[in-house]
Design a protein around this motif. Structure first.
Motif, short mmCIF file in Angstrom:
data_model
loop_
_atom_site.label_atom_id
_atom_site.label_comp_id
_atom_site.label_asym_id
_atom_site.label_seq_id
_atom_site.Cartn_x
_atom_site.Cartn_y
_atom_site.Cartn_z
N GLU A 1 0.84 -1.20 0.00
CA GLU A 1 0.00 0.00 0.00
C GLU A 1 0.87 1.25 0.00
OE1 GLU A 1 -3.45 2.46 2.41
OE2 GLU A 1 -2.93 0.46 3.11
N PHE A 2 1.93 1.23 0.79
CA PHE A 2 2.85 2.38 0.83
C PHE A 2 3.43 2.64 -0.56
CE2 PHE A 2 7.24 4.00 1.43
CZ PHE A 2 6.93 5.22 2.03
N ILE A 3 3.88 1.59 -1.23
CA ILE A 3 4.46 1.73 -2.57
C ILE A 3 3.42 2.33 -3.53
CG2 ILE A 3 5.32 0.43 -4.56
CD1 ILE A 3 6.60 -1.51 -2.49
N ASN A 4 2.18 1.86 -3.43
CA ASN A 4 1.11 2.38 -4.28
C ASN A 4 0.81 3.85 -3.98
OD1 ASN A 4 0.77 -0.03 -5.67
ND2 ASN A 4 -0.79 -0.77 -4.26
N LEU A 5 0.84 4.20 -2.70
CA LEU A 5 0.58 5.60 -2.32
C LEU A 5 1.67 6.53 -2.86
CD1 LEU A 5 -0.57 5.00 1.37
CD2 LEU A 5 -1.99 5.90 -0.49
N VAL A 6 2.91 6.06 -2.84
CA VAL A 6 4.02 6.85 -3.39
C VAL A 6 3.83 7.01 -4.91
CG1 VAL A 6 6.51 6.94 -3.74
CG2 VAL A 6 5.60 6.20 -1.53
N ALA A 7 3.44 5.92 -5.56
CA ALA A 7 3.19 5.97 -7.00
C ALA A 7 2.09 6.98 -7.34
CB ALA A 7 2.83 4.58 -7.54
N ASN A 8 1.07 7.02 -6.49
CA ASN A 8 -0.03 7.98 -6.72
C ASN A 8 0.45 9.42 -6.54
OD1 ASN A 8 -1.81 5.89 -7.18
ND2 ASN A 8 -2.58 5.84 -5.07
N LEU A 9 1.39 9.62 -5.62
CA LEU A 9 1.95 10.97 -5.45
C LEU A 9 2.65 11.43 -6.73
CD1 LEU A 9 3.58 10.97 -1.88
CD2 LEU A 9 1.58 12.26 -2.62
N ARG A 10 3.35 10.49 -7.35
CA ARG A 10 4.04 10.83 -8.59
C ARG A 10 3.05 11.13 -9.70
NH1 ARG A 10 8.60 11.12 -11.02
NH2 ARG A 10 9.87 10.50 -9.26
N GLY A 11 1.87 10.45 -9.61
CA GLY A 11 0.81 10.71 -10.59
C GLY A 11 1.02 9.90 -11.87
#
Length: 453
Positions: free
Chosen positions: A443-453
């Motif tokens: 989930e953390f990895i996915n949240l970081v990916a979402n920050l990048r957009g």
């Protein structure tokens, strides 16, 4: 071990449940599965066992063992304490009670190398697997690392090596388990909500050696007071040390890992050439070097593997950099000492994300170990208020309580500056909000990916 037509009770249908039932079915056992979860909760697991004859007793433990008929063997999941009334009744009835690791040991062939300790187990186990594979040994890497030992037991051959990561929960239900080489990497407070106190916890960890003899090896961390003190009555102890030069063993001298045997010193590798970061990983490398060397693996193979090994997922795993802010996934850090080691390894300034299931730990040690590297914290989960209170007691006021990991990531990024590191290193188990630490890390990895957009 003869199980044909034996009635076997499986208590707890956790991660090991499916491969365990499959092996029991292969061996011709009559199988009963008992779990506190309902049939609806377990529908995916039950579907995976379609075609296998299993009797399910779900939603509760039986009021008495007689409800299940005559039981020949009970196999308990490591997540279930041995102190619950139903388990006590099984023991009182004289029914043999073991865990999946014990059954895997009885069914396996080959040489077992077992790794336990509070921190570093997974990294050391994975590193050992790589060393043995690079030495062209037929190797199975199993146990608490994510591959059930029972799933490989029937495949093993006499010349195989079985590298096992073993938790304290798994050791509690071992009886004859006998690794040729075993290590306790370190002992620091953890799982005290289950084990009660440090003495009990240490005793369970050291039970990994209870069936060893003079032909076996006990690999011990010389620098950890508890492991050193408890090692004095063991057979054939080999020490490793990051701090002290040893008369015999593996240690760091002039920033090189050295093996000393019969007064001869063999240089293995300069610690700057070890690819996994942090001094705690130097200790993991020392342990792996010791176990590999005494398994007859060449120093050259050990050296080349240490140079190449990148570490394991969810353990100080670099994820991404966004606008000069680096993100690290250390979801595997489920206790305070593991988080402290992560803080020591990651570049400052750090914004720390922590919290999760309350295992009964106190968090004072965490704030004593920040070393001025952590500038802010976001806390969530069952332990959020507890961590917050400890922080305020130590005058650490840049700490924010949030509802979940998503809010923690968003909040940390919002206050971050170029050059900061955002570190997920929870210091707590994941089970209040996630199935396991892997799910939390993903989930953390996915949240970081979402920050990048």
């Amino acid at each position: 071990m003869e199980l044909k037509n034996k009635k076997v009770l499986v208590i707890g249908f956790a991660v090991t449940g499916i491969p365990l039932v499959k092996v029991l079915n292969t061996l011709g056992a009559s199988i009963i599965v008992n779990d506190l979860r309902t049939e609806e909760d377990l529908k995916d697991s039950i579907a995976e066992l379609h075609g296998i004859d299993v009797n399910y007793y779900l939603g509760k433990h039986p009021d008495n063992i007689e409800e299940l008929g005559k039981i020949d063997l009970a196999i308990i999941s490591p997540g279930i304490p041995l102190t619950i009334p139903f388990v006590k009744e099984i023991q009182k009835a004289g029914i043999e009670l073991i865990g999946e690791i014990e059954l895997a040991y009885r069914l396996s062939r080959g040489t077992i190398i077992a790794i336990t300790g509070t921190n570093g187990k997974t990294t050391t186990t994975a590193l050992m697997g790589e060393i043995f594979k690079n030495a062209n040994r037929n190797t199975h890497v199993v146990g608490n690392i994510g591959v059930a030992a029972i799933s490989k037991a029937l495949e093993t051959k006499e010349d195989d090596y079985i590298i096992m990561e073993i938790s304290s929960f798994q050791l509690e239900s071992c009886v004859y388990f006998h690794p040729h080489i075993a290590t306790v990497l370190n002992i620091t407070p953890d799982h005290l909500n289950r084990h009660g106190n440090m003495e009990n916890y240490a005793d369970i960890k050291f039970s990994i050696f209870k069936n060893q003899n003079q032909r076996d090896y006990a690999i011990i961390n010389y620098d950890n007071d508890i492991t050193y003190d408890k090692s004095k009555d063991l057979n054939n102890v080999i020490y490793f040390s990051r701090i002290s030069e040893l008369q015999r063993g593996v240690f760091v001298k002039d920033n090189n890992i050295i093996i000393k045997e019969n007064e001869n010193e063999i240089e293995v590798i300069h610690i700057k050439d070890i690819r996994i970061p942090g001094m705690h990983n130097v200790e993991n490398a020392l342990a792996a070097t010791t176990m590999s060397y005494y398994s007859g693996i060449s120093v050259e193979t050990i050296r080349e593997t240490l140079k190449a090994f990148k570490g394991v997922e969810h353990r100080i795993q670099y994820v991404d950099s966004i606008n000069g802010v680096s993100f690290y996934n250390d979801s595997k850090a489920t206790n305070i000492n593991s988080t402290i080691k992560a803080i020591e390894s990651v570049e400052a300034p750090i914004i720390l994300l922590a919290g999760g299931m309350d295992k009964g730990d106190e968090f004072d040690l965490l704030f004593e170990g920040l070393h001025n590297k952590v500038k802010s914290m976001f806390v969530y989960g069952e332990t959020a208020s507890k961590i917050l209170d400890s922080g305020r007691k130590y005058g650490f006021n840049s700490i924010f309580k949030v509802t979940n990991l998503k809010e923690a990531v968003m909040g940390a990024y919002k206050i971050s500056n170029d050059g900061d590191s955002i570190l997920l290193s929870p210091a707590c188990a994941s089970w209040d909000m996630y199935k396991n630490f892997e799910e939390r890390g993903k989930e953390f990895i996915n949240l970081v990916a979402n920050l990048r957009g």
